[in-house]
Design a protein around this motif. Sequence first.
Motif, PDB file in Angstrom:
ATOM      1  N   PRO A  89       0.849  -1.213   0.000  1.00 41.35           N
ATOM      2  CA  PRO A  89       0.000   0.000   0.000  1.00 41.35           C
ATOM      3  C   PRO A  89       0.874   1.249   0.000  1.00 41.35           C
ATOM      4  N   GLN A  90       0.445   2.244  -0.716  1.00 39.36           N
ATOM      5  CA  GLN A  90       1.251   3.456  -0.863  1.00 39.36           C
ATOM      6  C   GLN A  90       1.237   4.270   0.415  1.00 39.36           C
ATOM      7  N   ASP A  91       2.402   4.601   0.920  1.00 38.30           N
ATOM      8  CA  ASP A  91       2.552   5.493   2.065  1.00 38.30           C
ATOM      9  C   ASP A  91       3.924   6.151   1.973  1.00 38.30           C
ATOM     10  N   GLU A  92       4.196   7.025   2.889  1.00 38.04           N
ATOM     11  CA  GLU A  92       5.437   7.813   2.819  1.00 38.04           C
ATOM     12  C   GLU A  92       6.671   6.930   2.948  1.00 38.04           C
ATOM     13  N   GLU A  93       6.619   5.966   3.859  1.00 39.42           N
ATOM     14  CA  GLU A  93       7.778   5.090   4.059  1.00 39.42           C
ATOM     15  C   GLU A  93       8.053   4.236   2.818  1.00 39.42           C
ATOM     16  N   ARG A  94       6.989   3.717   2.214  1.00 40.45           N
ATOM     17  CA  ARG A  94       7.129   2.906   1.010  1.00 40.45           C
ATOM     18  C   ARG A  94       7.706   3.739  -0.138  1.00 40.45           C
ATOM     19  N   ASP A  95       7.236   4.971  -0.307  1.00 42.54           N
ATOM     20  CA  ASP A  95       7.750   5.826  -1.376  1.00 42.54           C
ATOM     21  C   ASP A  95       9.217   6.178  -1.150  1.00 42.54           C
ATOM     22  N   ARG A  96       9.562   6.376   0.117  1.00 43.96           N
ATOM     23  CA  ARG A  96      10.953   6.694   0.437  1.00 43.96           C
ATOM     24  C   ARG A  96      11.852   5.486   0.120  1.00 43.96           C
ATOM     25  N   GLU A  97      11.372   4.293   0.431  1.00 42.06           N
ATOM     26  CA  GLU A  97      12.154   3.093   0.152  1.00 42.06           C
ATOM     27  C   GLU A  97      12.282   2.862  -1.348  1.00 42.06           C
ATOM     28  N   ILE A  98      11.213   3.129  -2.094  1.00 39.76           N
ATOM     29  CA  ILE A  98      11.275   2.994  -3.553  1.00 39.76           C
ATOM     30  C   ILE A  98      12.302   3.966  -4.135  1.00 39.76           C
ATOM     31  N   ALA A  99      12.300   5.190  -3.628  1.00 39.68           N
ATOM     32  CA  ALA A  99      13.259   6.191  -4.118  1.00 39.68           C
ATOM     33  C   ALA A  99      14.694   5.736  -3.862  1.00 39.68           C
ATOM     34  N   TYR A 100      14.906   5.137  -2.677  1.00 44.30           N
ATOM     35  CA  TYR A 100      16.249   4.645  -2.353  1.00 44.30           C
ATOM     36  C   TYR A 100      16.639   3.507  -3.299  1.00 44.30           C
ATOM     37  N   PRO A 125      24.557   6.790 -14.637  1.00 43.23           N
ATOM     38  CA  PRO A 125      23.556   6.766 -13.559  1.00 43.23           C
ATOM     39  C   PRO A 125      22.707   8.028 -13.465  1.00 43.23           C
ATOM     40  N   LEU A 126      23.323   9.191 -13.678  1.00 42.29           N
ATOM     41  CA  LEU A 126      22.561  10.435 -13.544  1.00 42.29           C
ATOM     42  C   LEU A 126      21.495  10.551 -14.635  1.00 42.29           C
ATOM     43  N   LYS A 127      21.786  10.043 -15.829  1.00 42.83           N
ATOM     44  CA  LYS A 127      20.837  10.172 -16.922  1.00 42.83           C
ATOM     45  C   LYS A 127      19.663   9.217 -16.782  1.00 42.83           C
ATOM     46  N   VAL A 128      19.923   8.021 -16.237  1.00 40.04           N
ATOM     47  CA  VAL A 128      18.858   7.012 -16.207  1.00 40.04           C
ATOM     48  C   VAL A 128      17.901   7.204 -15.041  1.00 40.04           C
ATOM     49  N   GLN A 129      18.257   8.041 -14.073  1.00 35.64           N
ATOM     50  CA  GLN A 129      17.392   8.242 -12.913  1.00 35.64           C
ATOM     51  C   GLN A 129      15.982   8.656 -13.317  1.00 35.64           C
ATOM     52  N   GLU A 130      15.905   9.609 -14.227  1.00 41.19           N
ATOM     53  CA  GLU A 130      14.604  10.119 -14.649  1.00 41.19           C
ATOM     54  C   GLU A 130      13.736   9.017 -15.243  1.00 41.19           C
ATOM     55  N   PHE A 131      14.331   8.156 -16.051  1.00 36.88           N
ATOM     56  CA  PHE A 131      13.551   7.115 -16.727  1.00 36.88           C
ATOM     57  C   PHE A 131      13.180   5.981 -15.775  1.00 36.88           C
ATOM     58  N   LEU A 132      14.026   5.720 -14.794  1.00 36.20           N
ATOM     59  CA  LEU A 132      13.668   4.717 -13.792  1.00 36.20           C
ATOM     60  C   LEU A 132      12.504   5.200 -12.930  1.00 36.20           C
ATOM     61  N   ARG A 133      12.506   6.497 -12.604  1.00 33.12           N
ATOM     62  CA  ARG A 133      11.375   7.052 -11.846  1.00 33.12           C
ATOM     63  C   ARG A 133      10.094   6.970 -12.679  1.00 33.12           C
ATOM     64  N   LYS A 134      10.221   7.246 -13.963  1.00 30.45           N
ATOM     65  CA  LYS A 134       9.055   7.151 -14.852  1.00 30.45           C
ATOM     66  C   LYS A 134       8.553   5.712 -14.916  1.00 30.45           C
ATOM     67  N   PHE A 135       9.465   4.766 -14.951  1.00 31.81           N
ATOM     68  CA  PHE A 135       9.070   3.356 -14.977  1.00 31.81           C
ATOM     69  C   PHE A 135       8.376   2.964 -13.679  1.00 31.81           C
ATOM     70  N   SER A 136       8.860   3.488 -12.562  1.00 35.01           N
ATOM     71  CA  SER A 136       8.207   3.220 -11.275  1.00 35.01           C
ATOM     72  C   SER A 136       6.770   3.746 -11.271  1.00 35.01           C
ATOM     73  N   GLN A 137       6.583   4.939 -11.797  1.00 37.01           N
ATOM     74  CA  GLN A 137       5.218   5.493 -11.899  1.00 37.01           C
ATOM     75  C   GLN A 137       4.358   4.642 -12.837  1.00 37.01           C
ATOM     76  N   HIS A 138       4.978   4.154 -13.891  1.00 40.55           N
ATOM     77  CA  HIS A 138       4.277   3.287 -14.835  1.00 40.55           C
ATOM     78  C   HIS A 138       3.817   2.003 -14.135  1.00 40.55           C
ATOM     79  N   LEU A 139       4.661   1.459 -13.275  1.00 36.28           N
ATOM     80  CA  LEU A 139       4.302   0.256 -12.525  1.00 36.28           C
ATOM     81  C   LEU A 139       3.135   0.514 -11.575  1.00 36.28           C
TER      82      LEU A 139
END
Length: 1225
Positions: free
Chosen positions: A427-438, A450-464
């Motif tokens: 379930p989505q909560d602040e702790e889960r989002d923080r762990e996903i970001a890590y 690594p710096l370039k792919v960060q944006e696309f990995l975040r987009k993929f996470s949102q896609h998931l």
Amino acid sequence: MGRGDNLTILYPPGCREVIEDLGPDEMIRRLKTLAHTLQSMGQDDGAYQEYVPLAMHIADDFFLSYPSRDVQLLIACCIADVLRVYAPEAPYKDPGQVKTLFMFLIKQLGGLKDPKDPAFKRYFYLLENLAYVKSFNMCFELEDCQEIFCKLFKLMFNIVNDEHSGKVKSFMLDVLCPLINESDVVSNDLLDIILSNVLEPAKSQRKNAYQLAKDLVVKCSDTLEPYIQAFFNHVLILGREEKTLTISQKVYDLIYELNHICPSVLLAVLPQLEFKLKSSDEEERYGSVSLLARMFSEKDSTLALNHKQLWTAFLGRFNDISIKIRTKCVQYSMHFLLNHPLLRKDITDTLKLRQHDSEESVRLLVERLLNTCLVPYQLPPEDRMKKLFYLYATIDDNASKAFIELQKHQLAVRKNVAELIELHRKPQDEERDREIAYRLGHLTKFLPDPLKVQEFLRKFSQHLNTDSQLLSLMETVVSHDVSCKDSVDAVTQILKKLGQPVMTNLYYNTIKMLLERVSSVMVDRVALDALVSMVEGALNGDPTILDTLNLTSDIATEKGLKLLFVLSFVYPSHFLHQDILTRLISLLNVPNTSISPPVLAVLTCIGKYKPIGELYPELASVLIPVCQQFACSGTPKQAKHAVRCLHTNCTSDADEVFEKILEKIKEQLTFDSPHFRTSVVSLGHIAFNMPDRFLIPIKNIVSRKIVKELLMRNQTPAHTPGPITSEEPEEWVEEDELTEESSVKMEGIKMMARWLLGLKSDVISAQKTFRMLNAFILHKGDLLETGKMMKSEMAHLRLSSGAAMLKICEQKGVGDQFTSEQFYNLSLLMNDECPQVRERFAIKLHKGLARGIPHKCLPLDFMGFYALAGLESDRQLRVAVRQYMIADINKRREYIRSITMSGGSEKASSQLPHIMPDYMLVFAVPLLAHHPEFTDPSDKSQLKRIQSCLWFILEPLMTKNDAYCFGFYKALIEQMKNHKDAVKPEDELTNQKLWAVCDLAMGLILSKTTSFEMKEFPSDPRIPPMYFKKHEDPNFVNVKSYLPLELQVTAPKGSTKVLTGVTKKVSNSMVVLKPNTQMHSPQDRSKDDSSMMEDTNNVTNNRKRGRSGYDIEDDLEDEEDSTTLSSVLPTPSAPSASSTGPASKKGRLGGNLTAPANRISSYLQKETNGKTQEEVEAPNEDSSEKKNRARIPKKKAVSGVSNKADVELQTMASRRSSRRTNKNM
């Protein structure tokens, strides 16, 4: 008749005079008649002399510049016929007139451009006529002939087109070729005109010009070859480019095209490319690599076979220091593998080394090649496993390690992605989002940029988060037991959801790279079943399998079992099927004792995933008695793996199983039993794996049987045959040549190390063990000082003791209990009198420092040991140790960079003092001060030897290191010099030696530093109290120099105004520390400041290390006790003819440290003609010194370490203070 140039002009019969007064139409009619008449004339020597005035008349400027295009064309045809009729003696003699006429003819040839022109036939006649008699050859006598030729060639290339017939193009060649083949010289300008037409854009945009130029090169190859060679010599060797020449800017493209068109013209040019391959300029190397990769890899290319030396040089670029060059090499590997079966072995050997490339993008390419070319995933399972078996069976040890590293890396990425996918189900909560970001931040480390792919990995996470089907597909991809087919299908469906597969879709390409790393497309349950059948076939001598692999049965079996082990570590779930397990367990009954250890290792990996006893109790009931028998009466290897296998696969009845083993081996701990050594090995592994289950019984066995009866007693005559003689020939023998008592004692030493590693925190036992091991080293291996042991046995025992101490020191708790004196004594093995001891101890040191940074490795203290290699006089061993040191330095820098960039501020600040390689200096200084051969701080020869030791470690720390900070080192040395020696604080000589070493270090940084720029450093200088004691006077500043005058260094201008240990007054450090932005209480500040500087009993709180984790390397190091340089370094190419000279055996500061060179390992007996050193130091090699160079980020990176501006570093030395207790053992 008419008159021109005061000559009577005679016209042929039927021709009327051509004069200036005629109108255009009449002029054309008369010229047509004249042209037709001249056309009909033949070539008769001496004939037609009466028409010479006419020939001169029509060449008048009036006609050449006549406004009518038709008139000019007819005049040109007439002149061409004149040249034909009078050849070879044309009536035109004036050089100026000749040049004017041929420039006029060239202009008229321009009319050939349009074959639809009504006058084209007459233009064609002009071309044919000029070609027939080689009229342009007249120009050879002119000084400006090259100017005329250049204009002619340019014209031809500009006008030739698709509408021209083959006949027209043939006559063009007939005009042009003689001007090359019959000329005394071909100018660079003409060469440029010809060759620029075989290059882009002419090649694709003007294909007829390309073909004309191509035909010219082929027809004139013999003539052009020396000029082409001279041009390339000028550009490639001399480096001189003529900027006016188009081809000078496209040298490599030109070589590529010429190789296609006419390879013979490059016979003398291609060897020159080897020079470019080894250039110090990266762009030059890249250009030559790109060219040769294309040329070598093309279908039907024979270049590699015809130029083997150039091919070998090209293969060396797979190991280039430049990432883009290594990438380029790997990119073309697919073409080699597909197009050139004869080159596959060379390419696969180099690719295997790139599997553990420091650059993610290169590794990713190799992984892609593994799955698409080496072991194509599209093949049926059985064929796929044949490819994999053949690949693994035909590679060397270094390549197999690289393959294992690749599999481990892929496993790490799969694990990380699986954990990320699991988080998306919560379930989505602040702790889960923080762990996903890590997790996303951590995942970037496994992808290029690594710096370039960060944006696309975040987009993929949102896609998931928004696409449940995508999430389910990703769960399928990372599932432990997914089949290869399901994995491929899932990846295909995922990619369809990411947009168009085009280069500009960076989101698609980033996730595609990630999927390539995590998808399981090589091994599944069906594939493993086929692979096990092949290994069984190899074991049974199946000719079908052996013929496919082209190997003998024993080698194929050994490689097959190792491959199964690697796969069991990465894909254990695919082994958890009753049929596969049954077949594996049946292999344990094979009489060959070398078969069971790797099979047991496979079963151990499976048990770590899920115990066999839990899933298949009936199989466990078969496995347990076999393992019990191995543990009690098998070989030492069988015993080791049997205990591990039982530990991971037994469930409820484990205690009973191991109690039976313990009871049996207790009875066998005597030399009367043939299984003494096996029992000691089993005991050690039981103690390591189950320290709490049998704590008291094992402690009693260790005390009575291992220490008192085995190690503290000599029981067999063979072990102590008699007094040591100076003539004893064998200073070293291999382990299998040792006496049984020595072999068992070595296993006893290892057993005690394993026991302590299992206990982790038994301080008293650790201190006692360190005292005993220290005694072995001090007494040269003869613990009881009998003087009756053989040198070779003593060497093995002191090496085993040193290795055991290193192994124990990897573990927090027990590993912190050694004293300063024991630390100094242990370091003496770096300068042991036996070269094999030095060699093997250095390898053990490197392995310990490289293992599992920062928690599972040796403490940073041991990096100081490398300084003693500065005394090593054996060149090959010194180079090898330098490689180890640089690899360890770079590995720590890489880790620092990773934790700094990941933003873990607290983690970074707490770990920096324990991993920063710069701190190795504070441990090297006291080591050198306590070296037994450093006796007099005023002895210049001794001081120079100490100085060479310091530079041995300072050079890689100072040079080519963007993070080097002069102020940090200066302050560090000043602080050391303001302390006393911790072991003998009141001994004046010891303190003077310590301070003299500090002065030498200060002199080196002053004389070797090239930039005294004030810069930030991620840590402030800290001094470990285990080796340094604070002066009683808190205001003590040591300004005296303890060096002879000639060794003192004067401060260079601009470095600093105040320096200690030189000739000037001391001042505060010039290290720039970040300002404090977070308030601390005085108590906090005091605590922080004292933690690094004061002795404390809380040793273990700051040590976060341990051996609890499992690594595949643990099982791959079965032979680690006999490891030599030959097994960890590449073997040089030629045997040595000069490596057998005598050398002194005892290491002294004033003498040599080597024994006879023929006693060192096979690696050190190889002659390298200086290549080993060059490979270490060459700027264009990706050797272990260079390839992983990771620099600590400058100001920007440091600022990301912590939100606190002043990084509060935890203690570096307090963790050790309790080691200093109980010194009087």
